[in-house]
Design a protein around this motif. Structure first.
Motif, PDB file in Angstrom:
ATOM      1  N   LEU A  77      23.894   2.560  78.101  1.00  0.00           N
ATOM      2  CA  LEU A  77      22.451   2.515  78.355  1.00  0.00           C
ATOM      3  C   LEU A  77      21.814   1.159  78.088  1.00  0.00           C
ATOM      4  O   LEU A  77      20.950   0.726  78.850  1.00  0.00           O
ATOM      5  N   ALA A  78      22.176   0.509  77.005  1.00  0.00           N
ATOM      6  CA  ALA A  78      21.552  -0.772  76.654  1.00  0.00           C
ATOM      7  C   ALA A  78      21.933  -1.827  77.690  1.00  0.00           C
ATOM      8  O   ALA A  78      23.043  -1.817  78.229  1.00  0.00           O
ATOM      9  N   ARG A  79      21.003  -2.708  77.972  1.00  0.00           N
ATOM     10  CA  ARG A  79      21.235  -3.783  78.939  1.00  0.00           C
ATOM     11  C   ARG A  79      20.872  -5.114  78.303  1.00  0.00           C
ATOM     12  O   ARG A  79      19.771  -5.272  77.776  1.00  0.00           O
ATOM     13  N   ASP A  80      21.792  -6.068  78.380  1.00  0.00           N
ATOM     14  CA  ASP A  80      21.551  -7.413  77.869  1.00  0.00           C
ATOM     15  C   ASP A  80      21.042  -7.394  76.428  1.00  0.00           C
ATOM     16  O   ASP A  80      20.101  -8.114  76.073  1.00  0.00           O
ATOM     17  N   GLY A  81      21.616  -6.525  75.607  1.00  0.00           N
ATOM     18  CA  GLY A  81      21.245  -6.447  74.212  1.00  0.00           C
ATOM     19  C   GLY A  81      19.937  -5.729  73.935  1.00  0.00           C
ATOM     20  O   GLY A  81      19.484  -5.664  72.794  1.00  0.00           O
ATOM     21  N   LYS A  82      19.323  -5.170  74.980  1.00  0.00           N
ATOM     22  CA  LYS A  82      18.049  -4.478  74.818  1.00  0.00           C
ATOM     23  C   LYS A  82      18.273  -2.975  74.992  1.00  0.00           C
ATOM     24  O   LYS A  82      18.863  -2.535  75.974  1.00  0.00           O
ATOM     25  N   HIS A  84      17.702   0.902  75.855  1.00  0.00           N
ATOM     26  CA  HIS A  84      17.032   1.671  76.909  1.00  0.00           C
ATOM     27  C   HIS A  84      15.700   2.150  76.317  1.00  0.00           C
ATOM     28  O   HIS A  84      15.603   2.399  75.104  1.00  0.00           O
ATOM     29  N   PRO A  85      14.642   2.304  77.137  1.00  0.00           N
ATOM     30  CA  PRO A  85      13.351   2.755  76.605  1.00  0.00           C
ATOM     31  C   PRO A  85      13.418   4.053  75.805  1.00  0.00           C
ATOM     32  O   PRO A  85      12.683   4.210  74.822  1.00  0.00           O
ATOM     33  N   VAL A  86      14.290   4.977  76.175  1.00  0.00           N
ATOM     34  CA  VAL A  86      14.413   6.219  75.411  1.00  0.00           C
ATOM     35  C   VAL A  86      15.076   5.944  74.066  1.00  0.00           C
ATOM     36  O   VAL A  86      14.641   6.468  73.039  1.00  0.00           O
ATOM     37  N   GLN A  87      16.096   5.103  74.048  1.00  0.00           N
ATOM     38  CA  GLN A  87      16.715   4.734  72.776  1.00  0.00           C
ATOM     39  C   GLN A  87      15.688   4.077  71.860  1.00  0.00           C
ATOM     40  O   GLN A  87      15.610   4.392  70.676  1.00  0.00           O
ATOM     41  N   GLN A  88      14.898   3.174  72.422  1.00  0.00           N
ATOM     42  CA  GLN A  88      13.900   2.468  71.615  1.00  0.00           C
ATOM     43  C   GLN A  88      12.841   3.432  71.096  1.00  0.00           C
ATOM     44  O   GLN A  88      12.416   3.346  69.951  1.00  0.00           O
ATOM     45  N   ALA A  89      12.424   4.374  71.941  1.00  0.00           N
ATOM     46  CA  ALA A  89      11.423   5.363  71.520  1.00  0.00           C
ATOM     47  C   ALA A  89      11.973   6.253  70.413  1.00  0.00           C
ATOM     48  O   ALA A  89      11.255   6.590  69.469  1.00  0.00           O
ATOM     49  N   PHE A  90      13.241   6.637  70.491  1.00  0.00           N
ATOM     50  CA  PHE A  90      13.847   7.437  69.422  1.00  0.00           C
ATOM     51  C   PHE A  90      13.847   6.636  68.118  1.00  0.00           C
ATOM     52  O   PHE A  90      13.534   7.172  67.057  1.00  0.00           O
ATOM     53  N   HIS A  91      14.182   5.363  68.209  1.00  0.00           N
ATOM     54  CA  HIS A  91      14.181   4.506  67.018  1.00  0.00           C
ATOM     55  C   HIS A  91      12.770   4.375  66.453  1.00  0.00           C
ATOM     56  O   HIS A  91      12.551   4.575  65.260  1.00  0.00           O
ATOM     57  N   ASP A  92      11.827   4.047  67.299  1.00  0.00           N
ATOM     58  CA  ASP A  92      10.460   3.781  66.850  1.00  0.00           C
ATOM     59  C   ASP A  92       9.764   5.021  66.294  1.00  0.00           C
ATOM     60  O   ASP A  92       8.881   4.903  65.448  1.00  0.00           O
ATOM     61  N   ASN A  93      10.146   6.204  66.780  1.00  0.00           N
ATOM     62  CA  ASN A  93       9.513   7.450  66.340  1.00  0.00           C
ATOM     63  C   ASN A  93      10.344   8.196  65.299  1.00  0.00           C
ATOM     64  O   ASN A  93      10.059   9.358  65.010  1.00  0.00           O
ATOM     65  N   HIS A  94      11.371   7.560  64.782  1.00  0.00           N
ATOM     66  CA  HIS A  94      12.241   8.161  63.760  1.00  0.00           C
ATOM     67  C   HIS A  94      12.756   9.531  64.217  1.00  0.00           C
ATOM     68  O   HIS A  94      12.741  10.493  63.458  1.00  0.00           O
ATOM     69  N   ALA A  95      13.195   9.584  65.467  1.00  0.00           N
ATOM     70  CA  ALA A  95      13.636  10.844  66.071  1.00  0.00           C
ATOM     71  C   ALA A  95      15.110  11.096  65.803  1.00  0.00           C
ATOM     72  O   ALA A  95      15.841  11.541  66.682  1.00  0.00           O
ATOM     73  N   LEU A  96      15.541  10.783  64.623  1.00  0.00           N
ATOM     74  CA  LEU A  96      16.901  11.085  64.222  1.00  0.00           C
ATOM     75  C   LEU A  96      16.920  11.193  62.716  1.00  0.00           C
ATOM     76  O   LEU A  96      16.103  10.598  62.032  1.00  0.00           O
ATOM     77  N   GLN A  97      17.802  11.997  62.247  1.00  0.00           N
ATOM     78  CA  GLN A  97      17.994  12.070  60.801  1.00  0.00           C
ATOM     79  C   GLN A  97      19.442  11.700  60.522  1.00  0.00           C
ATOM     80  O   GLN A  97      19.721  10.556  60.223  1.00  0.00           O
ATOM     81  N   CYS A  98      20.353  12.621  60.709  1.00  0.00           N
ATOM     82  CA  CYS A  98      21.752  12.266  60.472  1.00  0.00           C
ATOM     83  C   CYS A  98      22.322  11.476  61.651  1.00  0.00           C
ATOM     84  O   CYS A  98      23.289  10.753  61.501  1.00  0.00           O
ATOM     85  N   GLY A  99      21.729  11.632  62.843  1.00  0.00           N
ATOM     86  CA  GLY A  99      22.163  10.892  64.018  1.00  0.00           C
ATOM     87  C   GLY A  99      23.225  11.571  64.847  1.00  0.00           C
ATOM     88  O   GLY A  99      23.569  11.090  65.930  1.00  0.00           O
TER      89      GLY A  99
END
Length: 174
Positions: A77-82, A84-99
């Protein structure tokens, strides 16, 4: 049996046993360990990948069924070290606990957003119901999916273009 499959943009040709599950082919043969083995019964969704652009629980698909197809894993999913918008949104919204569920959740969310580019909370919950979070992080997952929808709106980049194309297909457009 010999198969040729494109995984994350790279073509692979391998001999596989006819009964080998796609999840085990991805993890054991190709080293795509971001695709998680959860329940092996298609109940949890941790193993969700995209096959030809649609989410599939890779524990319920044989590797031979992927012959000639395009598979995308969380690693693709990631492109050029960036991210994907969904990955970033999960990170920014703390949408994971154990992962553990996160890769499958993200892959399912991308497919959901392709079909429903501006989902309300009910649509997100319904669209994600085949993926389980045992840590009960659903509030943040729903928040992340809705945030990602905003990040992927028309004019927001290549992922927004994919969503627009998929929406046009579903509505009978080109």
């Amino acid at each position: 049996m010999r198969i040729t499959v494109s995984v994350d943009g790279t073509a692979y040709t391998d001999d596989v046993e006819p009964r080998l599950l796609l999840v085990h082919y991805l993890r054991d043969k190709l080293g795509k360990v971001g695709t998680v083995v959860g329940c092996d019964t298609s109940n949890c969704g941790a193993c969700t990948v995209h096959v030809d652009g649609h989410s599939v629980k890779s524990c319920s698909m044989l590797a031979v069924q992927a012959d000639g197809r395009e598979v995308t894993t969380i690693e693709g999913l990631a492109r050029d070290g960036k991210l994907h918008p969904v990955q970033q949104a999960f990170h920014d919204n703390h949408a994971l606990q154990c992962g553990f569920c996160t890769p499958g959740m993200i892959m399912q969310a991308i497919d959901l957003l392709a079909d429903h580019p501006d989902p309300d909370e009910e649509t997100v919950r319904s669209g994600m119901e085949g993926n389980l979070c045992r840590c009960t992080g659903y509030q943040n997952i729903v928040r992340a999916v809705r945030d990602a929808a905003g990040r992927m709106r028309p004019g927001a980049g290549p992922e927004a273009e994919r969503v627009e194309q998929r929406s046009a297909q579903l509505s009978g457009g080109e």
